[in-house]
Design an enzyme around this catalytic site. Structure first.
Site, PDB file in Angstrom:
ATOM      1  N   HIS A  85       0.847  -1.188   0.000  1.00 41.59           N
ATOM      2  CA  HIS A  85       0.000   0.000   0.000  1.00 41.59           C
ATOM      3  C   HIS A  85       0.877   1.230   0.000  1.00 41.59           C
ATOM      4  O   HIS A  85       1.921   1.245   0.645  1.00 41.59           O
ATOM      5  CB  HIS A  85      -0.928   0.010   1.229  1.00 41.59           C
ATOM      6  CG  HIS A  85      -2.099   0.903   1.039  1.00 41.59           C
ATOM      7  ND1 HIS A  85      -2.052   2.246   1.299  1.00 41.59           N
ATOM      8  CD2 HIS A  85      -3.345   0.646   0.569  1.00 41.59           C
ATOM      9  CE1 HIS A  85      -3.227   2.773   1.013  1.00 41.59           C
ATOM     10  NE2 HIS A  85      -4.025   1.833   0.560  1.00 41.59           N
ATOM     11  N   ASP A 131      -7.895  -5.510   0.112  1.00 38.57           N
ATOM     12  CA  ASP A 131      -8.408  -6.389  -0.942  1.00 38.57           C
ATOM     13  C   ASP A 131      -7.991  -7.840  -0.781  1.00 38.57           C
ATOM     14  O   ASP A 131      -8.467  -8.704  -1.507  1.00 38.57           O
ATOM     15  CB  ASP A 131      -7.926  -5.889  -2.316  1.00 38.57           C
ATOM     16  CG  ASP A 131      -8.636  -4.610  -2.717  1.00 38.57           C
ATOM     17  OD1 ASP A 131      -9.803  -4.459  -2.333  1.00 38.57           O
ATOM     18  OD2 ASP A 131      -8.021  -3.777  -3.398  1.00 38.57           O
TER      19      ASP A 131
HETATM   20  N1  CMC Z   1       4.162  -7.736  -4.778  1.00 40.75           N
HETATM   21  C1  CMC Z   1       5.515  -7.703  -4.931  1.00 40.75           C
HETATM   22  N2  CMC Z   1       6.260  -6.586  -4.821  1.00 40.75           N
HETATM   23  C2  CMC Z   1       5.632  -5.450  -4.522  1.00 40.75           C
HETATM   24  C3  CMC Z   1       4.233  -5.405  -4.345  1.00 40.75           C
HETATM   25  C4  CMC Z   1       3.500  -6.607  -4.465  1.00 40.75           C
HETATM   26  N3  CMC Z   1       2.173  -6.613  -4.314  1.00 40.75           N
HETATM   27  N4  CMC Z   1       3.864  -4.138  -4.076  1.00 40.75           N
HETATM   28  C5  CMC Z   1       4.986  -3.409  -4.074  1.00 40.75           C
HETATM   29  N5  CMC Z   1       6.070  -4.200  -4.353  1.00 40.75           N
HETATM   30  C6  CMC Z   1       7.483  -3.779  -4.373  1.00 40.75           C
HETATM   31  C7  CMC Z   1       7.814  -3.008  -5.625  1.00 40.75           C
HETATM   32  O1  CMC Z   1       8.309  -3.842  -6.634  1.00 40.75           O
HETATM   33  C8  CMC Z   1       8.853  -2.031  -5.116  1.00 40.75           C
HETATM   34  O2  CMC Z   1      10.072  -2.697  -4.979  1.00 40.75           O
HETATM   35  P1  CMC Z   1      11.473  -1.881  -5.164  1.00 40.75           P
HETATM   36  O3  CMC Z   1      11.483  -0.853  -4.082  1.00 40.75           O
HETATM   37  O4  CMC Z   1      12.532  -2.917  -5.025  1.00 40.75           O
HETATM   38  O5  CMC Z   1      11.423  -1.270  -6.536  1.00 40.75           O
HETATM   39  C9  CMC Z   1       8.366  -1.696  -3.716  1.00 40.75           C
HETATM   40  O6  CMC Z   1       7.646  -2.860  -3.295  1.00 40.75           O
HETATM   41  C10 CMC Z   1       7.477  -0.460  -3.645  1.00 40.75           C
HETATM   42  O7  CMC Z   1       6.419  -0.636  -4.591  1.00 40.75           O
HETATM   43  P2  CMC Z   1       5.753   0.536  -5.411  1.00 40.75           P
HETATM   44  O8  CMC Z   1       5.060  -0.044  -6.581  1.00 40.75           O
HETATM   45  O9  CMC Z   1       6.755   1.625  -5.646  1.00 40.75           O
HETATM   46  O10 CMC Z   1       4.704   1.075  -4.332  1.00 40.75           O
HETATM   47  P3  CMC Z   1       3.507   2.061  -4.623  1.00 40.75           P
HETATM   48  O11 CMC Z   1       3.253   2.764  -3.359  1.00 40.75           O
HETATM   49  O12 CMC Z   1       3.754   2.858  -5.848  1.00 40.75           O
HETATM   50  O13 CMC Z   1       2.303   1.059  -4.970  1.00 40.75           O
HETATM   51  C11 CMC Z   1       0.565  -0.533  -4.687  1.00 40.75           C
HETATM   52  C12 CMC Z   1       1.359   0.627  -4.051  1.00 40.75           C
HETATM   53  C13 CMC Z   1      -0.633  -0.839  -3.804  1.00 40.75           C
HETATM   54  C14 CMC Z   1       0.047  -0.084  -6.068  1.00 40.75           C
HETATM   55  C15 CMC Z   1       1.499  -1.771  -4.841  1.00 40.75           C
HETATM   56  O14 CMC Z   1       1.900  -2.205  -3.555  1.00 40.75           O
HETATM   57  C16 CMC Z   1       0.834  -2.903  -5.607  1.00 40.75           C
HETATM   58  O15 CMC Z   1       0.919  -2.945  -6.836  1.00 40.75           O
HETATM   59  N6  CMC Z   1       0.138  -3.862  -4.887  1.00 40.75           N
HETATM   60  C17 CMC Z   1      -0.615  -4.908  -5.548  1.00 40.75           C
HETATM   61  C18 CMC Z   1      -1.958  -4.355  -6.022  1.00 40.75           C
HETATM   62  C19 CMC Z   1      -2.920  -4.159  -4.860  1.00 40.75           C
HETATM   63  O16 CMC Z   1      -3.087  -5.007  -4.005  1.00 40.75           O
HETATM   64  N7  CMC Z   1      -3.612  -2.996  -4.897  1.00 40.75           N
HETATM   65  C20 CMC Z   1      -4.644  -2.673  -3.893  1.00 40.75           C
HETATM   66  C21 CMC Z   1      -4.240  -1.541  -2.994  1.00 40.75           C
HETATM   67  S1  CMC Z   1      -5.314  -1.395  -1.555  1.00 40.75           S
HETATM   68  C22 CMC Z   1      -6.845  -0.953  -2.212  1.00 40.75           C
HETATM   69  C23 CMC Z   1      -6.872   0.461  -2.616  1.00 40.75           C
HETATM   70  O17 CMC Z   1      -7.136   1.322  -1.728  1.00 40.75           O
HETATM   71  O18 CMC Z   1      -6.636   0.763  -3.781  1.00 40.75           O
END
Ligand code: CMC
Length: 424
Positions: free
Chosen positions: A302, A359
Site C-alpha cells: 500500500h 483487498d
Molecule cells: N508484490 C511484490 N512486490 C511489490 C508489491 C506486491 N504486491 N507491491 C509493491 N512491491 C514492491 C515493488 O516492486 C517495489 O520494490 P522496489 O522498491 O525494489 O522497486 C516496492 O515494493 C514499492 O512498490 P511501489 O510499486 O513503488 O509502491 P507504490 O506505493 O507505488 O504502490 C501498490 C502501491 C498498492 C500499487 C502496490 O503495492 C501494488 O501494486 N500492490 C498490488 C496491487 C494491490 O493489491 N492494490 C490494492 C491496494 S489497496 C486498495 C486500494 O485502496 O486501492
C-alpha cells in the site's frame, strides 16, 4: 507560523509551513513557481498534498484510519453503512430522525428511471459490470439534468447512492437472464442489495443476518480513504465544475484498475490460479520477488500503510466468521493465510513494508456471499460512493479550490522543421 527555506540557484526563498490537527506538517509551495520559476517533480504525488480535508485521517505508520474522527474499528462493528455514509457526507452522525429520513430517501430513490432499463438491452451479456456502472452513473445526468443548488445536490447525492446498487444488481440479473428484482421499502440498504441480487419473484427471499452484517461491514471499510487514485480523480474532474454524476463516474473508472479497486478481483484470480497449479504458493511468492517476472502478490502493499492495513485486520476476522457461520470451507482462504504467513517472514516483503491490504481477504467474503468475481470491484465502488461524494462536496465548497492543473517537465524534442512525407 514556521517557515521552510529553500536555496535555489544561490537565492534563499521562504515558504509557510502549516500543521494539520494530527500534527502532519506541510510546506505551502503554492508560490514556488512565482518566486523561483521552478516547479516540483513528484511522480505519483507521493509527497504532494492536493488539499486540506476534514473527512478522513490515516496514519500509515501506525495503521490508523478514522472517518470524521471516529476509529474504523468502532464504526465497523457498531454502525451500518447508511449511517457512515451520512457521517462522511454531512460531517456529523445523524440523530434518529435524520437517520430514519435518510434511510427512507435511500429506498425511495433506488428505483431507476424506467427508460434507463433500455440500456441493459444493448450491453453484451459478457459486459464487465464496472463498464456498465460507470456509463450508467454518468448517464444519470441525462435523466436528471438539474442544477446543483444545495437542495438539489442533496437529491442527487441520495440518487447516486441509492441507484448505484440497483444498477449493479440489475446488471447481474440481466447477465444471467433472470428477472430483475425491484427494491423493497421495508428492507435496509444492505438487505435490499442482497435481495435484488439473489432473490427471485418465485419465492420470498430471507435475508441472512450473517450476510447483511458482513456486507455492511465491507461497505463501511471501503467508504473513504482520503486522496487515493479514484478520489483524486473525482476531485480532479469535479474541479472543472463537472457535475456530481460525471465526477463519480470518473472515480469508478479510476477505481477499476488492478492496482487500485480492481485488486480484489485479481486476488481471487491469483488464488484460484495457485490452487489450480497444485497449491504451490511458495512458487508464486518467489515469482513476486523477481522484478522481471511482471508478477506481483495482489492484495499486498500500500502507498500509505507501512505497518498494517487496519481494514485488512477487520476483514480477515470477518472472513473467518462469515465462512464459519455459513459452514463454508474455502481452500482459497487457506492459501491466502499461508501466503500471508510466509510473506510476512520474508525479507523482501519486510524490507519493503508490504502487508496484506483491504483487498486481500475481501474477495473471499464476496465469493462466499455468491457475488461473482467480476463484480467485486463494483462492491468496492458502492462502498466508496460516500467518500467520493464527501470529497467532491468539500472540494466544491473550498474557497482555495482552483481547477486542478498540474505542470510537467517537458523532455521531448526541441523545435524542429516539419517536412511533409506526402508531397503530392
Ligand atoms: N508484490 C511484490 N512486490 C511489490 C508489491 C506486491 N504486491 N507491491 C509493491 N512491491 C514492491 C515493488 O516492486 C517495489 O520494490 P522496489 O522498491 O525494489 O522497486 C516496492 O515494493 C514499492 O512498490 P511501489 O510499486 O513503488 O509502491 P507504490 O506505493 O507505488 O504502490 C501498490 C502501491 C498498492 C500499487 C502496490 O503495492 C501494488 O501494486 N500492490 C498490488 C496491487 C494491490 O493489491 N492494490 C490494492 C491496494 S489497496 C486498495 C486500494 O485502496 O486501492
Amino acid at each position: 507560523m514556521s517557515t521552510a527555506k529553500l536555496i535555489f540557484e544561490g537565492k534563499e526563498h521562504e515558504f509557510p509551513v502549516f500543521e494539520g490537527t494530527e500534527d502532519e506538517k506541510a510546506i505551502d509551495i503554492s508560490s514556488l513557481r512565482a518566486k523561483t520559476g521552478a516547479i516540483t517533480y513528484d511522480p505519483g504525488y507521493g509527497n504532494t498534498g492536493s488539499c486540506k480535508s476534514t473527512i478522513t485521517f490515516i496514519d500509515g505508520e501506525k495503521g490508523i484510519l478514522r472517518y470524521r474522527g471516529y476509529p474504523i474499528e468502532e464504526l465497523a462493528v457498531g454502525s451500518k453503512f447508511p449511517e457512515v455514509a451520512y457521517l462522511l457526507i454531512y460531517d456529523h452522525l445523524p440523530n434518529m430522525n435524520e437517520l430514519l429520513e435518510w434511510r427512507k430517501q435511500l429506498t425511495r430513490h433506488s428505483f431507476m428511471h424506467e427508460s434507463m432499463m433500455n440500456f441493459f438491452d444493448h450491453y453484451p451479456p459478457t459486459a464487465h459490470p464496472m463498464a456498465i456502472l460507470s456509463a450508467m452513473v454518468a448517464s444519470l445526468y441525462a435523466f436528471y439534468p438539474n442544477s446543483e443548488t444545495d437542495e438539489e445536490l442533496d437529491t442527487n447525492i441520495i440518487r447516486v447512492l441509492a441507484q448505484a446498487k440497483t444498477i449493479a444488481a440489475f446488471s447481474y440479473k440481466i447477465s444471467r437472464g433472470e428477472p430483475i428484482m425491484y427494491p423493497q421499502s421495508n428492507l435496509s440498504y444492505a438487505a435490499n442489495f442482497l435481495r435484488m441480487m439473489f432473490g427471485s419473484p418465485a419465492e420470498e427471499y430471507e435475508v441472512s443476518d450473517v450476510l447483511e452484517r458482513a456486507l455492511n461491514q465491507l461497505l463501511i471499510l471501503h467508504a473513504d480513504h482520503e486522496q487515493n487514485c479514484s478520489t483524486s480523480t473525482v476531485r480532479m474532474v469535479g474541479s472543472s465544475q463537472a457535475n456530481l454524476y460525471a465526477s463519480i463516474s470518473a472515480g469508478i473508472s479510476g477505481l477499476w484498475g488492478p492496482l487500485h479497486g480492481g485488486a480484489n478481483q485479481e486476488v481471487i484470480e491469483m488464488l484460484e490460479m495457485i490452487v489450480a497449479d497444485g497449491g504451490n504458493y511458495k512458487k508464486y511468492i518467489e515469482l513476486a520477488k523477481k522484478k522481471d517476472s511482471g508478477f506481483r502478490l495482489m492484495g499486498f502493499g500500500h502507498r500509505v500503510y507501512k505497518n498494517f492495513d487496519p481494514r485488512a485486520r477487520i476483514i480477515k476476522k470477518a472472513c473467518d466468521e462469515v465462512l464459519a457461520e455459513l459452514g463454508i470451507k474455502d481452500p482459497l482462504l487457506d492459501i491466502a493465510k499461508s501466503i500471508e504467513e510466509v510473506a510476512l517472514q520474508d525479507d523482501f516483503f519486510i524490507s519493503r513494508k508490504l502487508y496484506p491490504n483491504v483487498d486481500f481477504y475481501s474477495g473471499i467474503i464476496y465469493k462466499a456471499m455468491g457475488i461473482p468475481t467480476n463484480m467485486f470491484t463494483v462492491m468496492f465502488a458502492i462502498g466508496r460512493l460516500p467518500g467520493w461524494i464527501a470529497q467532491w462536496l468539500e472540494m466544491r465548497r473550498d474557497p482555495d479550490n482552483r481547477i486542478h492543473r498540474p505542470r510537467q517537465v517537458y523532455m521531448g524534442e526541441k523545435v524542429r522543421k516539419f517536412t511533409p512525407v506526402d508531397k503530392r
